[in-house]
Design an enzyme around this catalytic site. Structure first.
Site, PDB file in Angstrom:
ATOM      1  N   GLU A   1      -5.765  -5.179  11.496  1.00  0.00           N
ATOM      2  CA  GLU A   1      -4.324  -4.949  11.441  1.00  0.00           C
ATOM      3  C   GLU A   1      -3.845  -4.193  12.678  1.00  0.00           C
ATOM      4  O   GLU A   1      -2.806  -4.504  13.264  1.00  0.00           O
ATOM      5  CB  GLU A   1      -3.958  -4.170  10.182  1.00  0.00           C
ATOM      6  CG  GLU A   1      -2.469  -3.855  10.066  1.00  0.00           C
ATOM      7  CD  GLU A   1      -2.118  -3.081   8.816  1.00  0.00           C
ATOM      8  OE1 GLU A   1      -0.943  -2.690   8.678  1.00  0.00           O
ATOM      9  OE2 GLU A   1      -3.016  -2.854   7.981  1.00  0.00           O
TER      10      GLU A   1
ATOM     11  N   MET B   1       0.829  -1.210   0.000  1.00  0.00           N
ATOM     12  CA  MET B   1       0.000   0.000   0.000  1.00  0.00           C
ATOM     13  C   MET B   1       0.859   1.254   0.000  1.00  0.00           C
ATOM     14  O   MET B   1       0.644   2.168  -0.782  1.00  0.00           O
ATOM     15  CB  MET B   1      -0.918   0.016   1.234  1.00  0.00           C
ATOM     16  CG  MET B   1      -2.001  -1.026   1.252  1.00  0.00           C
ATOM     17  SD  MET B   1      -3.126  -0.791   2.660  1.00  0.00           S
ATOM     18  CE  MET B   1      -2.172  -1.531   3.994  1.00  0.00           C
TER      19      MET B   1
ATOM     20  N   GLY C   1      -0.402   2.741  10.990  1.00  0.00           N
ATOM     21  CA  GLY C   1      -0.992   4.044  11.291  1.00  0.00           C
ATOM     22  C   GLY C   1      -0.328   4.656  12.501  1.00  0.00           C
ATOM     23  O   GLY C   1      -0.265   4.043  13.563  1.00  0.00           O
TER      24      GLY C   1
ATOM     25  N   ARG D   1      21.289  -6.317  39.573  1.00  0.00           N
ATOM     26  CA  ARG D   1      22.245  -5.218  39.602  1.00  0.00           C
ATOM     27  C   ARG D   1      22.286  -4.592  41.006  1.00  0.00           C
ATOM     28  O   ARG D   1      21.239  -4.247  41.563  1.00  0.00           O
ATOM     29  CB  ARG D   1      21.839  -4.145  38.577  1.00  0.00           C
ATOM     30  CG  ARG D   1      22.722  -2.903  38.579  1.00  0.00           C
ATOM     31  CD  ARG D   1      24.114  -3.218  38.053  1.00  0.00           C
ATOM     32  NE  ARG D   1      24.946  -2.030  38.075  1.00  0.00           N
ATOM     33  CZ  ARG D   1      25.042  -1.161  37.057  1.00  0.00           C
ATOM     34  NH1 ARG D   1      24.341  -1.360  35.949  1.00  0.00           N
ATOM     35  NH2 ARG D   1      25.838  -0.122  37.146  1.00  0.00           N
TER      36      ARG D   1
ATOM     37  N   ILE E   1       7.917  -2.025   2.243  1.00  0.00           N
ATOM     38  CA  ILE E   1       7.075  -3.216   2.149  1.00  0.00           C
ATOM     39  C   ILE E   1       7.696  -4.375   2.923  1.00  0.00           C
ATOM     40  O   ILE E   1       8.746  -4.897   2.536  1.00  0.00           O
ATOM     41  CB  ILE E   1       6.839  -3.609   0.673  1.00  0.00           C
ATOM     42  CG1 ILE E   1       6.288  -2.417  -0.113  1.00  0.00           C
ATOM     43  CG2 ILE E   1       5.902  -4.814   0.604  1.00  0.00           C
ATOM     44  CD1 ILE E   1       5.035  -1.798   0.461  1.00  0.00           C
TER      45      ILE E   1
ATOM     46  N   HIS F   1     -10.585   7.501  -5.019  1.00  0.00           N
ATOM     47  CA  HIS F   1     -10.835   6.350  -4.154  1.00  0.00           C
ATOM     48  C   HIS F   1     -11.086   5.065  -4.939  1.00  0.00           C
ATOM     49  O   HIS F   1     -11.230   4.002  -4.338  1.00  0.00           O
ATOM     50  CB  HIS F   1     -12.028   6.636  -3.231  1.00  0.00           C
ATOM     51  CG  HIS F   1     -11.728   7.663  -2.177  1.00  0.00           C
ATOM     52  ND1 HIS F   1     -12.275   8.920  -2.192  1.00  0.00           N
ATOM     53  CD2 HIS F   1     -10.921   7.614  -1.089  1.00  0.00           C
ATOM     54  CE1 HIS F   1     -11.826   9.603  -1.154  1.00  0.00           C
ATOM     55  NE2 HIS F   1     -11.003   8.841  -0.473  1.00  0.00           N
TER      56      HIS F   1
ATOM     57  N   GLN G   1      16.720   3.095  30.707  1.00  0.00           N
ATOM     58  CA  GLN G   1      17.152   3.966  31.804  1.00  0.00           C
ATOM     59  C   GLN G   1      17.583   3.150  33.018  1.00  0.00           C
ATOM     60  O   GLN G   1      18.618   3.420  33.635  1.00  0.00           O
ATOM     61  CB  GLN G   1      16.022   4.930  32.178  1.00  0.00           C
ATOM     62  CG  GLN G   1      16.434   6.010  33.154  1.00  0.00           C
ATOM     63  CD  GLN G   1      17.366   7.039  32.541  1.00  0.00           C
ATOM     64  OE1 GLN G   1      17.432   7.175  31.320  1.00  0.00           O
ATOM     65  NE2 GLN G   1      18.102   7.748  33.374  1.00  0.00           N
ATOM     66  N   LEU G   2      16.797   2.159  33.384  1.00  0.00           N
ATOM     67  CA  LEU G   2      17.124   1.366  34.570  1.00  0.00           C
ATOM     68  C   LEU G   2      18.308   0.433  34.336  1.00  0.00           C
ATOM     69  O   LEU G   2      18.960   0.009  35.302  1.00  0.00           O
ATOM     70  CB  LEU G   2      15.899   0.571  35.018  1.00  0.00           C
ATOM     71  CG  LEU G   2      14.742   1.404  35.597  1.00  0.00           C
ATOM     72  CD1 LEU G   2      13.581   0.509  35.991  1.00  0.00           C
ATOM     73  CD2 LEU G   2      15.206   2.239  36.790  1.00  0.00           C
TER      74      LEU G   2
END
Length: 386
Positions: A241, A124, A363, A267, A156, A178, A335-336
């Site tokens: 989708e 598309m 989208g 940690r 694609i 369309h 970040q952690l």
């Protein structure tokens, strides 16, 4: 309580074993070569994991419950093999053949798609037309017994692997923007060319390419449904989708959460585990609550889809909220992890770059907000629906 059947739970266990045996051990090589081996699709097809929904006469199970695909996507996330994007083939592209194809077309194409011998893609997007399909320039001229297809598509997925590409093309560009057709372009058709694999930020093993069509003769037997209604056909599939994207977003976010939870517990900072710090606990608690709420809504959307009640706005909400939650989780995870999170050898770092596309594909977040806004204000501003 999540609404998976006993059969779907067994399917999950079997699919988890398949990924562990056939995909996970090879992912490093797939990422290095920039594409997943075709053989993986064939093996998935052999075991009934590639396309579940087609009727038994085509080789499928005949069960159209979207939760089977949800299981597949969640297990792909759990195994951290997002580039094996089988759902694109199985549940994004395949249904176009089934819903809009005639009996001859389904018999011709679906068995190979179920077995994995035939890999699918949909085309598309163009350089100047993404979510705005009306801006599409690819066009097809009626030549009597065939269409003459010209144009180009970009970004694609499965662009290199695909044997069949469902291509959207305008059929009356001067009079009706369309009016477009969905036509199936087959590997080897004269004039159908593929560009090189595009170099993306992430998802290294998921092949993405440009496609070019130069006077490709597409037989009318390869056109799906009415050649003037392709725009409406595409709209028909977009809600599903976006729900599939939401499945992946939540699954990926949960995987990132689990990786981060393990890291902060191991940690040590100032003599104590990082997880003992109040900031870490509060940050993880907040994102865990957000992910749980996203999961509940996405599961409800699966129910709505099965019942034929998944609207565009509902799907847009699922896609918007899940993609934004994923992004917050990935950012928190890096970040952690501190310096470790900035190293590409760290799983959370690779997931960070892989996951950035979630707020764009199917989208963008901005487009999702427009869709939701149209529902909110449709009664007051009817022009929003144009």
């Amino acid at each position: 309580m999540r609404a998976f059947t006993e059969e779907q739970t067994m399917f999950r266990q079997a699919y988890r074993r398949f990924l562990a045996a056939e995909v996970v051990p090879h992912m490093a090589r797939f990422r290095e070569q920039g594409v997943v081996d075709r053989e993986v699709y064939r093996k998935a097809g052999e075991q009934g994991f590639l396309m579940v929904w087609p009727d038994e006469c085509y080789g499928g199970m005949g069960d159209r419950d979207i939760r089977f695909e949800q299981v597949i996507i969640e297990e792909i996330a759990r195994a951290d093999v997002f580039e094996f994007f089988a759902p694109l083939h199985s549940r994004l592209v395949g249904p176009y053949l089934d819903t809009f194809g005639n009996a001859e077309q389904k018999q011709r194409w679906l068995p190979g798609c179920v077995s994995g011998e035939t890999i699918l893609a949909v085309a598309m997007t163009e350089p100047d037309a993404g979510s705005d399909l009306a801006g599409m320039r690819t066009h097809a001229r009626d030549m009597g017994d065939h269409y003459l297809l010209n144009g180009a598509k970009t970004y694609i997925s499965n662009g290199l692997l695909a044997d069949l590409v469902v291509v959207a093309a305008k059929t009356d560009p001067e009079n009706n923007p369309h009016a477009m057709a969905l036509m199936v372009v087959e590997r080897g058709m004269p004039g159908f060319e593929r560009g090189k694999k595009l170099d993306k930020m992430g998802l290294a093993a998921q092949d993405t390419a440009e496609l070019f069509f130069h006077d490709v003769k597409v037989p009318k037997a390869n056109v799906l449904g009415d050649p003037s209604k392709g725009f409406h056909y595409l709209m028909h599939g977009l809600a599903e989708e976006r729900l599939l994207a939401a499945f992946q977003n939540v699954g990926m976010a949960r995987k990132a959460f689990d990786i981060t939870r393990t890291f902060v517990m191991e940690r040590r900072v100032f003599g104590k585990p990082l997880s003992a710090q109040q900031n870490t606990q509060f940050q993880m608690a907040a994102i865990e609550a957000e992910l749980d709420m996203a999961q509940v809504y996405v599961d409800q959307c699966a129910t709505w889809l099965n019942e034929g009640q998944l609207s565009s706005a509902r799907a847009a909400r699922a896609k918007l909220l899940s993609s934004e939650a994923l992004w917050r989780m990935l950012d928190l995870g890096v970040q952690l992890h501190g310096g470790t999170g900035y190293m590409m050898e760290s799983p959370i770092c690779r997931m960070f770059v892989d996951g950035r596309v979630a707020r764009i594909l199917a989208g963008s977040s901005e487009i999702m907000k427009l869709i939701i806004a149209r529902e909110i204000f449709a009664d007051d501003y009817p022009s929003l629906l144009d």
